[in-house]
Each structure stands twice: as C-alpha cells, then as structure tokens.
Enzyme design. Structure first.
Site, PDB file in Angstrom:
ATOM      1  N   ALA A   1       0.836  -1.213   0.000  1.00 38.67           N
ATOM      2  CA  ALA A   1       0.000   0.000   0.000  1.00 38.67           C
ATOM      3  C   ALA A   1       0.864   1.252   0.000  1.00 38.67           C
ATOM      4  O   ALA A   1       0.616   2.203  -0.750  1.00 38.67           O
ATOM      5  CB  ALA A   1      -0.930  -0.005   1.215  1.00 38.67           C
TER       6      ALA A   1
ATOM      7  N   ASN B   1       3.747  -7.184   4.865  1.00 34.98           N
ATOM      8  CA  ASN B   1       3.015  -8.437   4.644  1.00 34.98           C
ATOM      9  C   ASN B   1       2.850  -8.754   3.164  1.00 34.98           C
ATOM     10  O   ASN B   1       2.622  -9.912   2.798  1.00 34.98           O
ATOM     11  CB  ASN B   1       1.624  -8.366   5.275  1.00 34.98           C
ATOM     12  CG  ASN B   1       1.641  -8.794   6.731  1.00 34.98           C
ATOM     13  OD1 ASN B   1       2.562  -9.486   7.161  1.00 34.98           O
ATOM     14  ND2 ASN B   1       0.649  -8.379   7.471  1.00 34.98           N
TER      15      ASN B   1
ATOM     16  N   GLY C   1      -1.349 -16.076  -2.669  1.00 40.26           N
ATOM     17  CA  GLY C   1      -2.391 -16.565  -3.579  1.00 40.26           C
ATOM     18  C   GLY C   1      -2.687 -15.714  -4.789  1.00 40.26           C
ATOM     19  O   GLY C   1      -2.855 -16.220  -5.890  1.00 40.26           O
ATOM     20  N   GLY C   2      -2.782 -14.386  -4.616  1.00 37.77           N
ATOM     21  CA  GLY C   2      -3.071 -13.544  -5.776  1.00 37.77           C
ATOM     22  C   GLY C   2      -3.854 -12.294  -5.452  1.00 37.77           C
ATOM     23  O   GLY C   2      -4.109 -11.987  -4.288  1.00 37.77           O
TER      24      GLY C   2
ATOM     25  N   HIS D   1      -6.382 -17.464   9.175  1.00 33.55           N
ATOM     26  CA  HIS D   1      -6.182 -18.206   7.910  1.00 33.55           C
ATOM     27  C   HIS D   1      -6.213 -19.684   8.298  1.00 33.55           C
ATOM     28  O   HIS D   1      -5.501 -20.103   9.217  1.00 33.55           O
ATOM     29  CB  HIS D   1      -4.829 -17.832   7.301  1.00 33.55           C
ATOM     30  CG  HIS D   1      -4.645 -18.323   5.899  1.00 33.55           C
ATOM     31  ND1 HIS D   1      -4.554 -19.663   5.597  1.00 33.55           N
ATOM     32  CD2 HIS D   1      -4.546 -17.666   4.725  1.00 33.55           C
ATOM     33  CE1 HIS D   1      -4.408 -19.792   4.272  1.00 33.55           C
ATOM     34  NE2 HIS D   1      -4.397 -18.590   3.727  1.00 33.55           N
TER      35      HIS D   1
ATOM     36  N   GLU E   1      -4.122 -20.411   0.161  1.00 38.04           N
ATOM     37  CA  GLU E   1      -5.477 -20.851  -0.167  1.00 38.04           C
ATOM     38  C   GLU E   1      -5.557 -21.327  -1.626  1.00 38.04           C
ATOM     39  O   GLU E   1      -6.460 -22.082  -2.000  1.00 38.04           O
ATOM     40  CB  GLU E   1      -6.397 -19.647   0.033  1.00 38.04           C
ATOM     41  CG  GLU E   1      -7.840 -19.925   0.064  1.00 38.04           C
ATOM     42  CD  GLU E   1      -8.593 -18.691   0.569  1.00 38.04           C
ATOM     43  OE1 GLU E   1      -8.252 -18.175   1.652  1.00 38.04           O
ATOM     44  OE2 GLU E   1      -9.507 -18.241  -0.127  1.00 38.04           O
TER      45      GLU E   1
ATOM     46  N   ARG F   1      -5.972 -25.026  -2.072  1.00 36.50           N
ATOM     47  CA  ARG F   1      -7.365 -25.504  -2.097  1.00 36.50           C
ATOM     48  C   ARG F   1      -8.064 -25.060  -3.374  1.00 36.50           C
ATOM     49  O   ARG F   1      -8.806 -25.802  -3.996  1.00 36.50           O
ATOM     50  CB  ARG F   1      -8.135 -24.992  -0.869  1.00 36.50           C
ATOM     51  CG  ARG F   1      -7.892 -25.830   0.382  1.00 36.50           C
ATOM     52  CD  ARG F   1      -8.553 -25.206   1.592  1.00 36.50           C
ATOM     53  NE  ARG F   1      -7.810 -24.044   2.051  1.00 36.50           N
ATOM     54  CZ  ARG F   1      -8.343 -22.923   2.500  1.00 36.50           C
ATOM     55  NH1 ARG F   1      -9.661 -22.801   2.561  1.00 36.50           N
ATOM     56  NH2 ARG F   1      -7.600 -21.923   2.892  1.00 36.50           N
TER      57      ARG F   1
ATOM     58  N   ARG G   1     -12.862 -18.214   5.083  1.00 34.01           N
ATOM     59  CA  ARG G   1     -11.813 -18.575   6.041  1.00 34.01           C
ATOM     60  C   ARG G   1     -12.320 -18.800   7.458  1.00 34.01           C
ATOM     61  O   ARG G   1     -11.841 -19.684   8.164  1.00 34.01           O
ATOM     62  CB  ARG G   1     -10.765 -17.465   6.058  1.00 34.01           C
ATOM     63  CG  ARG G   1      -9.997 -17.447   4.790  1.00 34.01           C
ATOM     64  CD  ARG G   1      -9.075 -16.298   4.703  1.00 34.01           C
ATOM     65  NE  ARG G   1      -8.320 -16.457   3.478  1.00 34.01           N
ATOM     66  CZ  ARG G   1      -7.441 -15.602   3.033  1.00 34.01           C
ATOM     67  NH1 ARG G   1      -7.188 -14.511   3.700  1.00 34.01           N
ATOM     68  NH2 ARG G   1      -6.793 -15.839   1.918  1.00 34.01           N
TER      69      ARG G   1
ATOM     70  N   HIS H   1      -4.508 -13.867  10.740  1.00 34.87           N
ATOM     71  CA  HIS H   1      -4.020 -13.524   9.392  1.00 34.87           C
ATOM     72  C   HIS H   1      -4.307 -12.079   8.996  1.00 34.87           C
ATOM     73  O   HIS H   1      -3.457 -11.421   8.395  1.00 34.87           O
ATOM     74  CB  HIS H   1      -4.682 -14.477   8.388  1.00 34.87           C
ATOM     75  CG  HIS H   1      -4.209 -14.305   6.989  1.00 34.87           C
ATOM     76  ND1 HIS H   1      -2.875 -14.397   6.635  1.00 34.87           N
ATOM     77  CD2 HIS H   1      -4.875 -14.054   5.826  1.00 34.87           C
ATOM     78  CE1 HIS H   1      -2.748 -14.218   5.319  1.00 34.87           C
ATOM     79  NE2 HIS H   1      -3.946 -13.987   4.817  1.00 34.87           N
ATOM     80  N   HIS H   2      -5.513 -11.589   9.277  1.00 41.31           N
ATOM     81  CA  HIS H   2      -5.864 -10.261   8.774  1.00 41.31           C
ATOM     82  C   HIS H   2      -6.763  -9.557   9.789  1.00 41.31           C
ATOM     83  O   HIS H   2      -7.729 -10.137  10.282  1.00 41.31           O
ATOM     84  CB  HIS H   2      -6.600 -10.378   7.435  1.00 41.31           C
ATOM     85  CG  HIS H   2      -6.742  -9.078   6.710  1.00 41.31           C
ATOM     86  ND1 HIS H   2      -5.909  -8.701   5.674  1.00 41.31           N
ATOM     87  CD2 HIS H   2      -7.603  -8.055   6.885  1.00 41.31           C
ATOM     88  CE1 HIS H   2      -6.269  -7.503   5.233  1.00 41.31           C
ATOM     89  NE2 HIS H   2      -7.293  -7.088   5.945  1.00 41.31           N
TER      90      HIS H   2
ATOM     91  N   ARG I   1     -12.540 -11.043   5.308  1.00 41.60           N
ATOM     92  CA  ARG I   1     -11.944 -10.698   4.017  1.00 41.60           C
ATOM     93  C   ARG I   1     -11.803 -11.928   3.130  1.00 41.60           C
ATOM     94  O   ARG I   1     -11.397 -12.990   3.600  1.00 41.60           O
ATOM     95  CB  ARG I   1     -10.564 -10.065   4.218  1.00 41.60           C
ATOM     96  CG  ARG I   1      -9.893  -9.757   2.888  1.00 41.60           C
ATOM     97  CD  ARG I   1      -8.577  -9.066   3.045  1.00 41.60           C
ATOM     98  NE  ARG I   1      -7.537  -9.871   3.626  1.00 41.60           N
ATOM     99  CZ  ARG I   1      -6.909 -10.875   3.015  1.00 41.60           C
ATOM    100  NH1 ARG I   1      -7.230 -11.237   1.781  1.00 41.60           N
ATOM    101  NH2 ARG I   1      -5.949 -11.545   3.637  1.00 41.60           N
TER     102      ARG I   1
ATOM    103  N   GLY J   1      -7.344 -12.905  -1.659  1.00 43.43           N
ATOM    104  CA  GLY J   1      -7.071 -12.171  -2.899  1.00 43.43           C
ATOM    105  C   GLY J   1      -7.546 -10.734  -2.863  1.00 43.43           C
ATOM    106  O   GLY J   1      -7.174  -9.929  -3.717  1.00 43.43           O
TER     107      GLY J   1
HETATM  108  O1  MEZ Z   1      -5.497 -12.803   0.330  1.00 42.10           O
HETATM  109  C1  MEZ Z   1      -4.904 -13.643   1.049  1.00 42.10           C
HETATM  110  O2  MEZ Z   1      -4.778 -13.511   2.257  1.00 42.10           O
HETATM  111  C2  MEZ Z   1      -4.375 -14.866   0.423  1.00 42.10           C
HETATM  112  C3  MEZ Z   1      -4.724 -15.091  -0.979  1.00 42.10           C
HETATM  113  C4  MEZ Z   1      -3.655 -15.707   1.150  1.00 42.10           C
HETATM  114  C5  MEZ Z   1      -3.264 -17.010   0.632  1.00 42.10           C
HETATM  115  O3  MEZ Z   1      -3.811 -17.981   1.112  1.00 42.10           O
HETATM  116  O4  MEZ Z   1      -2.446 -17.091  -0.272  1.00 42.10           O
END
Ligand code: MEZ
Length: 473
Positions: A38, A65, A71-72, A266, A279, A282, A303, A405-406, A445, A448
């Site tokens: 950011a 972070n 993941g994306g 997570h 993620e 999966r 999640r 995680h968030h 959240r 991604g």
């Molecule tokens: O957005 C995330 O936190 C994410 C995609 C994490 C992950 O599992 O890779």
C-alpha cells in the site's frame, strides 16, 4: 497556485533546515508511512504526479506483509480472465465481497475496490509485473485471482516490482525509520510528522499530507486479544512489524476506528512453524482431511468457516491433501517442499500409513472425492469448484491449523482515502490505505482481496494526498 517542491529544491531545503542545536527538520510534499504494497503504491502514484515523497519503513526491509502474500490479487473484467474464458463482472465481484464480509463492509469502498482493481492489475503490469495466471479463492464465484505464470507466489513479486519502481523514480525510501507522531495544527490540519532514524535520533518532516500504510495488528498479540480474547495463543502469518502502532497514534489525534474486533484467521498454517499454506492450494483442488482420514468441510467456504471446522477436528488440526498434478499447476507449492513441510508417498495408501491414518478410510475419501469431480458434483459437501481429480502420485499432505491472518478493522476512511474523525469529518491532510484501515472487508476478508485493496487504495491515497498538497499551495 504555488508550485510544489521539486526534488532538488526539497533536498536543498532539507539541508537548510538542519539547525545547529535542535533536531533535524526536512520537507516533503507527501510522507508515506510504511513500505509494504500500500505504501509503495501510494508513493509511486504520488510521484507519478510530480510529488516529492519520503517513505518511512520501521523494519530493516521493505515489503511488509505484501512480501508474504501468496495466492493472488482479485480483479474482475481483466484481459486475462476474458482470454481464459472466465466470465466475471464488477457486480459479481462486488456481491462476492459483500457476502464474504457478511455485508458489514462499507459499500462505497467496496464499489471502488471492485471497479478499480482491474486498473490496479494493469498499473502493476505497466511496471513489469506478471499477473498472467488466474486462479480461484474461497468465496469467489469465478476465477479472478491474478498471479504470475504457473501460479507462482504473487506478493514477493509485487513487492519487488514496486521497490524497483520506487528506486527508478528516486523515491526516498528509508528503512529502520519509524514515525513517532503526527503533527497537527490548531485548525486540525496535518503539518508534519516526527520520526526516529536508524540511530534512534528524532527528526521532523514538514508536510501537508501523510499517508498511513503501516498494515494491520495481527502480530500484536496483546492488541488482538484486547479485541478478540478467544484468539489468545494463536500464532500469526504476519511479519513481526504488523503491530498497529499507527492506529494508536492516529486515534490519539481523534481518528475514528471501525470494525476492530473483526479479526480473521487463515485456516491453513503449519503448526509451530507459522508458515501459511496458500489458499490457492485448495483453490487448485486440494482437499482437507482430518486425522481419521475423512473430509469434513467444503474447502472453498470462507476462512472463518473453514478455520472453525478445522478447530473442531481432533487436535484442532487437519491435513491438506494433494497430488503431483496439483503441485505442477501451482509453482507456489515448491516453497513448502523446500521447507520440508510436506509428507509424501507414491500412493494414497502409503501416505495414509505415514500419517497414521487407516489406509482404507483415506483411499475411500479420495476415491469418493474423485468420483464427485468426474460427475461435476460434490455430493458430500457441495464444493462449488472441482478443478481436478487427485489421482497422480506422488501424493502429498501438509498438516495445518488456523492462525491470525488479517485484521479487518482499523482507521475509518472515506472514498478519497482520507482518515475520518469521530464526527465523520476528514482530518485534513491525513490519508490511509491497506490493512491499517477498516471498512473495506467488513466481517471477513476474501482471499485475494488484500492485494486488490492495498494497490487500489494505495494509489487513491497517493493521488489524493498530492492533490491536497497542490490545492493548499
Ligand atoms: O489474500 C490472502 O490472504 C491470500 C490469498 C492468502 C493465501 O492464502 O495465499
């Protein structure tokens, strides 16, 4: 309107402000606090408009972070999606995000996020990012998670692209420099910040615009449990600098906070090691089995739901199970092999033996799942996306458990990324973007959406911060 500070002039002014006896004083158009995704996006965007920017990062390296994100980045309507035949729309992206957040999200912020994420992908690509692969994350109705070719980890790639861009643009990025306070005048407008340098010396930067991009507070266990006591003792996927200091500083100056108790775990983190297994594993087709060798949940639920399901199993743990075909589809998995986190065997039965699971049970679980994939219907848990059968040995398992995680809550902002006070008024000159803010993700959240948030709102904050400076000249 007066002109803003050209870089050379700013350097000269910084020198001229070095007072003989007091602390050093400098000048900048925009100060960005935090050099994760950011912060770097805000700095680059402000510099694109001609701003002289100083970025402070308290950690020894940039990336925050973002460098750990794997993941994306979610975006709808991209060229990549169209080329691959994934039918998506801003409306669907908006609906998924609101549903995922239990509609606690600020709809105006979600509207901006979902409309502009596509531009964020293109903006990153213009600076050299590879966002060509498109995968699926839990809670998404369609594949919209953008990442490098072959499903390689996205966060370290984006952090590297932004760091390189900032260097090429001669943006002054200072690691091990920590903001200690925000300076606000009697009319409530930002006039600067104070900071500590590498040696701990205090200095001041005079500026009319500050962008806070310091991330969330998942690594501050005390702060986490003050809002959500049930998370006591949980590990975190976050880097150690995610301690929420800027939230505390801004709150002291009257900033409003929102959704502070909305903290996400997570589901798939390696116990004791704290390594997040993306993620995307999966998303690309892995299943979760418990210590009896049975599936227990639709792996693509959000999640919070999957975390709860894992915590309900024996020891609060589960195994992520996948095969060679999945490994080949997702380069990001290679890291887990290098880190020796994976148990592997040539057949499902042999894997069961290594895990201490009854062979027939695990073979039956995988067999049933594969039948569902072939039939295009998961009769057991109604998993909506069944990308592949798990049939090509070797077979792999990683033991996982949830970790913090968030932090969805944080500083309350408006659609210009201005920080609001408790009366809902913007604090003049104070902007924020990314996980330090609250409201975008509501009660949960989606995977991604963090990267979509930080780049999109980082750009909005950088642009508006500099527009504010120009308007004030
Ligand atoms: O957005 C995330 O936190 C994410 C995609 C994490 C992950 O599992 O890779």
């Amino acid at each position: 309107m007066k002109k803003w500070i050209p870089t050379v002039l700013a350097a000269a002014m910084a020198l001229s402000l070095l007072s003989g006896c007091g602390a050093k004083k400098e000048l900048a158009d925009v100060v960005v606090v935090g050099a994760g995704g950011a912060g770097l996006a805000a700095a680059v965007r402000a510099q694109e408009e001609g701003a002289n920017v100083i970025v402070l990062e308290k950690m020894p390296i940039v990336g925050g972070n973002t460098a750990r994100a794997t993941g994306g980045l979610n975006a709808a309507g991209t060229k990549q999606q169209i080329d691959k035949g994934f039918k998506d729309s801003v409306k669907l992206f908006y609906e998924d995000t609101m549903k995922g957040g239990y509609k606690k999200n600020n709809p105006e912020l979600v509207k901006l996020l979902t409309e502009q994420a596509k531009d964020s992908v293109e903006w990153l690509e213009n600076y050299g990012a590879d966002m060509s692969d498109v995968g699926r994350m839990a809670g998404a109705s369609v594949n919209r998670t953008h990442r490098p070719a072959g499903g390689a980890a996205v966060g370290s790639h984006i952090a590297m692209v932004l760091e390189k861009t900032a260097k090429e643009k001669n943006i002054d990025v200072r690691t091990r420099h920590q903001m200690t306070d925000i300076l606000i005048d009697k009319d409530g407008a930002v006039t600067g910040i104070t900071a500590k340098d590498k040696e701990g010396k205090e200095y001041t930067i005079q500026t009319k615009a500050v962008v806070l991009a310091t991330g969330g507070f998942s690594a501050n266990q005390e702060m986490v449990i003050s809002y959500k006591p049930e998370l006591k003792g949980f590990a975190t996927t976050n880097h150690p600098g995610a301690t929420g200091d800027a939230i505390t500083i801004a709150e002291k100056h009257g900033a409003a906070l929102i959704d502070m108790a909305e903290i996400q775990t997570h589901p798939t983190v390696v116990p004791e090691k704290g390594v997040m297994v993306t993620e995307a594993v999966r998303g690309n087709g892995a299943i979760l089995v418990n210590k009896s060798g049975e599936r227990f949940v639709n792996e693509l639920l959000t999640r919070d739901v999957v975390s709860k399901a894992i915590l309900g199993q024996q020891d609060g743990r589960a195994y992520l199970l996948f095969d060679k075909g999945l490994r080949d589809s997702l380069k990001a998995t290679e890291e887990y092999f290098k880190m020796q986190l994976v148990t592997e065997a040539e057949s499902v039965e042999a894997l069961a033996e290594k895990l201490g699971i009854e062979k027939a049970v695990l073979a039956n679980t995988v067999g049933n799942y594969n039948k569902g994939v072939k039939a295009g219907k998961d009769g057991q848990f109604q998993r909506p996306d069944l990308p592949r059968e798990l049939k090509d040995g070797p077979f792999y398992a990683i033991e996982v458990t949830p970790a913090v995680h968030h932090t969805m809550g944080g500083l309350k902002i408006n659609t210009d990324a201005e920080v609001l006070n408790k009366d809902g008024q913007a604090i003049k000159g104070l902007y924020a973007a990314g996980e330090v803010t609250g409201g975008v993700h509501g009660g949960n959240r989606l995977g991604g959406n963090a990267l979509a948030d930080i780049i999109t709102f980082g750009k909005i904050a950088g642009l508006n911060a500099f527009n504010h400076v120009k308007a004030e000249q």
